[in-house]
Design an enzyme around this catalytic site. Structure first.
Site, PDB file in Angstrom:
ATOM      1  N   VAL A   1      11.657   3.426 -10.246  1.00 45.58           N
ATOM      2  CA  VAL A   1      12.974   4.243 -10.653  1.00 45.58           C
ATOM      3  C   VAL A   1      13.216   3.418 -12.103  1.00 45.58           C
ATOM      4  O   VAL A   1      13.862   2.042 -11.367  1.00 45.58           O
ATOM      5  CB  VAL A   1      13.895   4.404  -9.801  1.00 45.58           C
ATOM      6  CG1 VAL A   1      15.137   5.231 -10.474  1.00 45.58           C
ATOM      7  CG2 VAL A   1      12.815   5.158  -9.006  1.00 45.58           C
TER       8      VAL A   1
ATOM      9  N   ASP B   1      10.196   8.969   6.228  1.00 41.61           N
ATOM     10  CA  ASP B   1      10.918   7.929   5.348  1.00 41.61           C
ATOM     11  C   ASP B   1      12.449   7.571   4.930  1.00 41.61           C
ATOM     12  O   ASP B   1      12.822   6.626   3.863  1.00 41.61           O
ATOM     13  CB  ASP B   1      10.727   7.557   4.203  1.00 41.61           C
ATOM     14  CG  ASP B   1       9.866   6.216   3.556  1.00 41.61           C
ATOM     15  OD1 ASP B   1       9.657   5.596   4.375  1.00 41.61           O
ATOM     16  OD2 ASP B   1       9.377   6.551   2.452  1.00 41.61           O
TER      17      ASP B   1
END
Length: 345
Positions: free
Chosen positions: A74, A183
């Protein structure tokens, strides 16, 4: 003779034109790499090309890197219109990266909640896939927990965990079919300019079918946060998220990762907390949150004890004994009330 020659020249010219056109079309397609606009943001028709993304992130420079996950990295970027965004670029050479991209698109296309990270658009072709996300200037919860430059007090921690619980409640009960995040961990909780928490990274999320209470998968989340039935059998249900939430709740107020050297063998975050209840809470809580000489020490201690009890009730070995996220939201707001009194919604 001349007629044959002109015919040959005509054929050659047509072939050259066809080749040139094919080359131009191929080059155009490679150059544009324009995203598919997926109505993530109603009323917005933002279209972003590969080259704009590359320019926005300074060529996906290390200096723009915000973080890396299982299937992608990212980057922070600034689009041509001046908007700051986060660009999640998928590592397509990794197994399941294509599937992860498709899952995130599928999950986030129709979801609308203030505590979910908003996807603005996508950029996709067979060789490149990226999500363009809302930028969160305050970074991840993990950064706030483990950097000496950032400090969360008890109230900020509670408010963040209420935000996360509200996001999970929406995923589990507020959509047409239950969605399991799979997650949940501090690095996947992002904070905006007002420190409102947004749940992110749905790359391994599971959409449960109509009438289904669980599903099976071979893709595991992060060790230390995954529920026993998920890790041992690949069985995924909304109760798996509740377990992960309980572990994260412990982590936020103790500042101890499940992967900490403190935990090995039979000692894990849950057993450590359980063995400390109720009298040894001051020894396990982050020392920055609880100082004996401070004002309202008794009230804060009671609040932290309630938080650890809630964390234990979320992370029981048996999935059926765990609380659900609706109950967790109610319990957390009661704890906040104990600490602060009523708060405007």
């Amino acid at each position: 003779m001349f007629r044959v020659l002109f015919s040959l020249l005509g054929i050659i010219a047509l072939i050259l034109i066809a080749v040139a056109l094919a080359y131009a079309i191929g080059r155009y397609r490679r150059k544009k790499l324009v995203e598919k606009t997926l109505d993530f943001d109603p009323g917005t028709a933002l279209r972003v090309s590969y080259y704009e993304l590359r320019q926005a992130t300074e060529g996906y420079s290390e200096s723009c890197l915000l973080g890396a996950g299982s299937f992608g990295s990212v980057y922070r970027g600034t689009l041509n219109n001046g908007r700051d965004v986060a660009v999640k670029v998928f590592h397509l050479h990794l197994q399941n990266a294509f599937k992860s991209f498709d899952v995130e698109c599928e999950v986030l296309r129709n979801l609308r909640h203030r505590n979910l990270c908003k996807v603005i658009s996508t950029c996709s072709n067979p060789d490149f896939k990226a999500l363009i996300l809302e930028y969160m200037p305050n970074g991840s919860l993990e950064k706030w927990l483990y950097s000496d430059n950032y400090i969360l007090d008890i109230l900020q921690g509670i408010n963040i965990m209420i935000d996360v619980a509200c996001a999970l409640e929406y995923l589990h009960y507020g959509y047409s079919t239950p969605i399991v995040h799979c997650d949940l961990k501090p690095s996947n909780v992002l904070l905006d300019e007002d420190s409102v928490a947004h749940l992110s990274d749905f790359g391994i999320a599971k959409l449960l079918g109509e009438g289904e209470s669980n599903a099976f998968t071979t893709t595991l989340g992060t060790m230390g946060y995954i529920a026993p039935e998920y890790g041992l059998e690949g069985s995924v249900s909304t109760r798996c998220d509740v377990y992960s939430y309980g572990i994260m709740l412990m982590e936020v107020f103790t500042r101890k990762k499940p992967s900490s050297e403190k935990f090995s063998g039979d000692i894990n975050p849950r057993s450590w907390i359980n063995d400390s209840m109720p009298n040894a809470i001051p020894q396990i809580i982050d020392s920055k949150l609880l100082v004996l000489e401070e004002e309202h020490y008794a009230k804060k201690l009671k609040c932290l004890s309630s938080l650890m009890e809630l964390a234990l009730n979320c992370s029981t070995e048996s999935a059926n004994e765990r609380m659900n996220m609706k109950e967790v939201v109610v319990a957390l707001k009661k704890i906040r009330f104990q600490l602060l009194g009523p708060r405007p919604e």
